[in-house]
Design a protein around this motif. Structure first.
Motif, PDB file in Angstrom:
ATOM      1  N   PRO A 252       0.795  -1.239   0.000  1.00 52.07           N
ATOM      2  CA  PRO A 252       0.000   0.000   0.000  1.00 52.07           C
ATOM      3  C   PRO A 252       0.820   1.278   0.000  1.00 52.07           C
ATOM      4  O   PRO A 252       0.324   2.334  -0.399  1.00 52.07           O
ATOM      5  N   ARG A 253       2.107   1.195   0.414  1.00 51.53           N
ATOM      6  CA  ARG A 253       2.964   2.385   0.398  1.00 51.53           C
ATOM      7  C   ARG A 253       4.355   2.073  -0.157  1.00 51.53           C
ATOM      8  O   ARG A 253       5.287   2.840   0.051  1.00 51.53           O
ATOM      9  N   LEU A 254       4.487   0.998  -0.867  1.00 50.55           N
ATOM     10  CA  LEU A 254       5.754   0.585  -1.473  1.00 50.55           C
ATOM     11  C   LEU A 254       6.866   0.444  -0.423  1.00 50.55           C
ATOM     12  O   LEU A 254       8.045   0.616  -0.706  1.00 50.55           O
ATOM     13  N   GLY A 255       6.475   0.155   0.801  1.00 49.07           N
ATOM     14  CA  GLY A 255       7.454  -0.015   1.858  1.00 49.07           C
ATOM     15  C   GLY A 255       8.097   1.274   2.327  1.00 49.07           C
ATOM     16  O   GLY A 255       9.133   1.245   2.999  1.00 49.07           O
ATOM     17  N   LEU A 256       7.494   2.413   1.980  1.00 54.41           N
ATOM     18  CA  LEU A 256       8.052   3.724   2.329  1.00 54.41           C
ATOM     19  C   LEU A 256       7.190   4.411   3.379  1.00 54.41           C
ATOM     20  O   LEU A 256       5.963   4.224   3.411  1.00 54.41           O
ATOM     21  N   ASP A 257       7.795   5.240   4.203  1.00 50.16           N
ATOM     22  CA  ASP A 257       7.061   6.012   5.209  1.00 50.16           C
ATOM     23  C   ASP A 257       6.631   7.328   4.563  1.00 50.16           C
ATOM     24  O   ASP A 257       7.271   8.365   4.728  1.00 50.16           O
ATOM     25  N   VAL A 258       5.550   7.257   3.787  1.00 54.59           N
ATOM     26  CA  VAL A 258       5.076   8.422   3.046  1.00 54.59           C
ATOM     27  C   VAL A 258       3.569   8.576   3.233  1.00 54.59           C
ATOM     28  O   VAL A 258       2.866   7.623   3.578  1.00 54.59           O
ATOM     29  N   ALA A 259       3.088   9.780   2.996  1.00 52.75           N
ATOM     30  CA  ALA A 259       1.658  10.079   3.159  1.00 52.75           C
ATOM     31  C   ALA A 259       0.883   9.724   1.888  1.00 52.75           C
ATOM     32  O   ALA A 259       1.372   9.911   0.771  1.00 52.75           O
ATOM     33  N   VAL A 260      -0.345   9.228   2.085  1.00 53.47           N
ATOM     34  CA  VAL A 260      -1.262   8.909   0.990  1.00 53.47           C
ATOM     35  C   VAL A 260      -2.640   9.424   1.379  1.00 53.47           C
ATOM     36  O   VAL A 260      -3.084   9.220   2.520  1.00 53.47           O
ATOM     37  N   ASP A 261      -3.320  10.088   0.465  1.00 50.80           N
ATOM     38  CA  ASP A 261      -4.679  10.543   0.733  1.00 50.80           C
ATOM     39  C   ASP A 261      -5.579   9.348   1.052  1.00 50.80           C
ATOM     40  O   ASP A 261      -5.456   8.282   0.435  1.00 50.80           O
ATOM     41  N   ASP A 262      -6.486   9.534   1.975  1.00 54.42           N
ATOM     42  CA  ASP A 262      -7.363   8.449   2.398  1.00 54.42           C
ATOM     43  C   ASP A 262      -8.164   7.871   1.232  1.00 54.42           C
ATOM     44  O   ASP A 262      -8.330   6.650   1.122  1.00 54.42           O
ATOM     45  N   GLU A 263      -8.680   8.743   0.361  1.00 48.22           N
ATOM     46  CA  GLU A 263      -9.493   8.258  -0.756  1.00 48.22           C
ATOM     47  C   GLU A 263      -8.665   7.421  -1.723  1.00 48.22           C
ATOM     48  O   GLU A 263      -9.170   6.442  -2.300  1.00 48.22           O
ATOM     49  N   VAL A 264      -7.408   7.782  -1.906  1.00 45.86           N
ATOM     50  CA  VAL A 264      -6.541   6.994  -2.770  1.00 45.86           C
ATOM     51  C   VAL A 264      -6.216   5.658  -2.108  1.00 45.86           C
ATOM     52  O   VAL A 264      -6.298   4.595  -2.735  1.00 45.86           O
ATOM     53  N   SER A 265      -5.878   5.701  -0.821  1.00 46.06           N
ATOM     54  CA  SER A 265      -5.541   4.475  -0.100  1.00 46.06           C
ATOM     55  C   SER A 265      -6.705   3.493  -0.082  1.00 46.06           C
ATOM     56  O   SER A 265      -6.540   2.300  -0.393  1.00 46.06           O
TER      57      SER A 265
END
Length: 449
Positions: A252-265
């Protein structure tokens, strides 16, 4: 019509390449406000189309017979004005075709225009001092992203069924994700690169088909792919290997500590659940990266490359450059050799981490973008996932793929509450492009079904 349908109709002589080209030209003229196609040459286009019709009449079998194509404004197309979106090249005419363009023409494609790019294809928003902003087809105040915004919008707005971009950090995956079409970044070396402009990011950029569906992207890829002795990076691709059960994974985040919008996630998770319901066995797994590895570690390579190519011109007259590109050149001029060496080492670490991951996984599913499109006046959205975002926060899921040299494709997988698209990125090991295309085509069919 899809590219594959046009090629079949022209081959069967139910229509002509000239007719399809004229229709595309009319759509381009009607869509001028999008600023997606920034150069046309109707006389040259008609001559190309007529030559294709003559070849069909003579009995040639052309896989892209009469398909209208837009080419990004940093790829050499012989006899056309190609500028890289830069004032420095405002009067440049390409002296010859890039090898990929030769192959497209050989396959029967008809070049109908040149698609907008950000300056030197080094910016995540498609704007330039030379041409202004390219606009999102659903909302003219928004950007399609960059740098292949012109080609992506040309396909999304129905101006053409096929476009060719370049991708050195996500430039032909993120814009397609933002406008709801398919963007395919092949393995490094799968398609010959050049002859053409010197690259700021050497060794990572590829030619990238953009289309409404995977099969049209595949058609263009097969026309362009294959070894050529003029490009030492090229190699002959194997066929798709389906001898064993496919091992698919979702990160879900390519193993990175990054932000993703809730609707996209949530939209990505829903799309993955639909694929599982359609019969795809998809595990959850993340690539494992060296500690603290992020895109910042490799960005010095682009900045140093820009400084090497254009530092002297920048010192002479900085007003010739997009201010955002000027900042990158300034950063590049301030770098040391050790800084560049550390960035090269980070690039190698990325490639090794992906190679290790693909020992146990055939295809990885991940987000293409962490957010939807934003106003074209901004380098990126100010907030992503409820957190303040850096100007490159929108680009976090694509650059590692380039540094690993592996293939990736973005397919549409959902929209937010305002109807703005986002994409799912499918990634495979280097050289497994045909397998990846097979899986992406099956995933697109399942999501559309």
């Amino acid at each position: 019509m899809r590219a594959i349908e046009i090629a079949r109709a022209v081959t069967a002589r139910k229509t002509t390449a000239r007719h399809m080209a004229e229709q595309a030209l009319a759509r381009i003229e009607a869509g001028r406000s999008l600023n997606a196609v920034i150069t046309i040459d109707p006389d040259r286009m008609r001559a190309e189309a007529d030559a294709v019709d003559a070849r069909v009449a003579a009995g040639e079998s052309l896989p892209l017979a009469g398909v209208p194509v837009v080419i990004k404004d940093n790829i050499w197309v012989g006899g056309w004005r190609i500028t890289q979106g830069s004032k420095l090249f405002a009067g440049f005419t390409a002296p010859e075709d890039a090898i990929a363009i030769v192959r497209l023409r050989r396959a029967g494609a008809v070049i109908v225009g040149i698609g907008a790019t950000s300056e030197f294809a080094c910016k995540g928003v498609t704007t330039s001092l030379l041409y202004g902003p390219t606009r999102h087809p659903q909302n003219p105040e928004l950007t399609p992203g960059g740098s292949s915004g012109g080609p992506a919008v040309a396909v999304a707005a129905g101006l053409v069924p096929l476009a060719i971009g370049t991708d050195a950090g996500g430039s032909s995956r993120r814009p397609p994700a933002h406008v709801g079409v398919v963007g395919f970044k092949p393995s490094y070396g799968a398609i010959p690169y050049g002859p053409g402009f010197a690259e700021a990011g050497w060794g990572i950029s590829v030619m990238a088909p953009i289309a409404a569906d995977v099969e049209d992207a595949r058609l263009a890829f097969e026309a362009m792919a294959g070894f050529d002795p003029r490009d030492p990076a090229t190699f002959a691709l194997p066929g798709a290997d389906h001898a064993k059960p496919l091992r698919l994974a979702y990160s879900p985040r390519l193993g990175l500590d990054v932000a993703v919008d809730d609707e996209v996630s949530s939209g990505l998770r829903h799309a993955v659940d639909r694929l599982r319901a359609a019969g795809m066995a998809i595990a959850d797994a993340d690539p494992v990266w060296p500690a603290d590895l992020a895109e910042d570690a490799v960005m010095p390579l682009q900045h140093a490359g820009l400084a090497a190519l254009y530092g002297d011109a920048f010192r002479s007259d900085a007003t010739q450059f997009d201010p955002d590109i000027a900042k990158q050149i300034e950063r590049g001029l301030a770098l040391s050799g050790a800084d560049v060496a550390r960035a090269l080492e980070a690039s190698t670490q990325i490639a090794r981490a992906f190679a290790a991951f693909f020992l146990d996984v055939d295809v990885l599913l991940a987000p293409t973008v962490p957010c939807v499109a934003w106003p074209f006046t901004q380098l990126g959205p100010s907030m992503i996932g409820g957190r303040p975002a850096s100007p490159r926060g929108h680009a976090v899921f694509t650059p590692f793929v380039n540094h690993a040299g592996v293939p990736a494709i973005s397919i549409p997988c959902g929209t937010n509450a305002q109807g703005l698209p986002f994409g799912m990125q499918l990634i495979a090991a280097r050289g497994r492009d045909r397998l990846l295309l097979d899986v992406a085509a099956a995933a697109q069919r399942a999501l559309l079904g």
